[in-house]
Design an enzyme around this catalytic site. Structure first.
Site, mmCIF file in Angstrom:
data_model
loop_
_atom_site.group_PDB
_atom_site.id
_atom_site.type_symbol
_atom_site.label_atom_id
_atom_site.label_comp_id
_atom_site.label_asym_id
_atom_site.label_seq_id
_atom_site.Cartn_x
_atom_site.Cartn_y
_atom_site.Cartn_z
ATOM 1 N N SER A 130 -10.893 3.182 -6.589
ATOM 2 C CA SER A 130 -11.208 4.713 -6.860
ATOM 3 C C SER A 130 -9.831 5.448 -6.823
ATOM 4 C CB SER A 130 -12.135 5.335 -5.763
ATOM 5 O OG SER A 130 -13.295 4.615 -5.880
ATOM 6 N N HIS A 181 -9.238 9.323 -3.015
ATOM 7 C CA HIS A 181 -9.263 10.178 -4.164
ATOM 8 C C HIS A 181 -8.102 10.985 -4.459
ATOM 9 C CE1 HIS A 181 -13.933 9.073 -4.605
ATOM 10 N NE2 HIS A 181 -13.074 7.971 -4.607
#
Length: 255
Positions: A130, A181
């Site tokens: 991610s 993230h």
């Protein structure tokens, strides 16, 4: 940029070998670790996961290896589909070497942020691509702000919509590595000035094989109608893939 026009998986692999290899690694590791449950798979997972306690003891390779490991099927498919959608355009624009560098460095930035922010405890573990994928979004956002000739308004809107939805899900879904993230995105954005130097805008024409030369081209009076029809079909495919990503994210919340 984000509408796949390849005629087969083989052609996709030939055009985007780096994206293909990364996705294959994701799937192979999932099969070895989660499906076959092989002893070697368990060792790979134990030695590859991000773990702040062991990283603090000097096992720095975990900052890199954890980028390619995932927690279950939905996590593997979600990140792999996101990479298939948003990775190919950048691989063509940047070239293989720059794309690999951008992907890995953004993933490292996400994991370094996790290491700095999260507590240094034995049970603080994290896996997934991610951070690297959000790094790709960071590059796209830099492109939209400072290299506007590289991306058109329609594709820019797609990036913004997916990014906003992804960020909302980041803070709403439990068990998400928020630091990866955010810092992955920041890492990608920071790489923008360097990684986008001499980059060329994505073009489907550059994907045409040499055997599809002008000598074989024939006039087709219905080509514009066909082009509009194909565009509509590809839009449907793109939105279908987007819905799949959202569903996988929601389902992953309960798995």
């Amino acid at each position: 940029m984000f509408i796949r026009t390849e005629r087969s998986i083989k052609e996709f692999i030939q055009l985007y070998p780096v994206v293909s290899v990364i996705v294959i690694i994701h799937l192979l590791l999932f099969v070895i670790i989660d499906i076959l449950s092989l002893q070697i798979g368990n060792l790979i997972y134990q030695w590859g996961v991000g773990n702040n306690f062991y990283i603090n003891q000097g096992e720095y390779w975990r900052l890199l290896t954890s980028i390619f490991l995932h927690a279950g099927l939905s996590h593997t498919l979600f990140n792999s589909l996101a990479l298939i959608l948003f990775g190919p355009a950048l691989e063509q624009m940047l070239g293989k070497f720059k794309f690999v560098a951008a992907y890995v460095l953004a993933g490292l930035a996400g994991n370094l942020g996790t290491y700095i922010i999260e507590p240094t405890m034995f049970d603080t573990i994290y896996v997934g691509a991610s951070g690297a994928i959000y790094g790709l979004f960071g590059i796209y956002i830099y492109m939209m702000l400072f290299q506007k000739h590289l991306i058109d308004s329609q594709n820019a809107r797609i990036v913004v919509i997916i990014l906003v939805i992804g960020l909302v899900m980041t803070f709403l879904r439990p068990g998400i590595n928020i630091a990866a993230h955010i810092f992955g995105f920041i890492g990608g954005f920071a790489l923008g000035p360097l990684i986008l130097s001499n980059a060329k805008a994505f073009s489907v024409w550059r994907n045409q094989r040499s055997d599809n030369s002008a000598s074989t081209a024939q006039f087709d009076p219905n080509r514009w109608q066909k082009k509009r029809t194909n565009k509509k079909i590809m839009k449907r495919i793109l939105w279908t893939a987007f819905v799949i990503l959202v569903v996988l994210g929601i389902v992953g919340r309960f798995l």
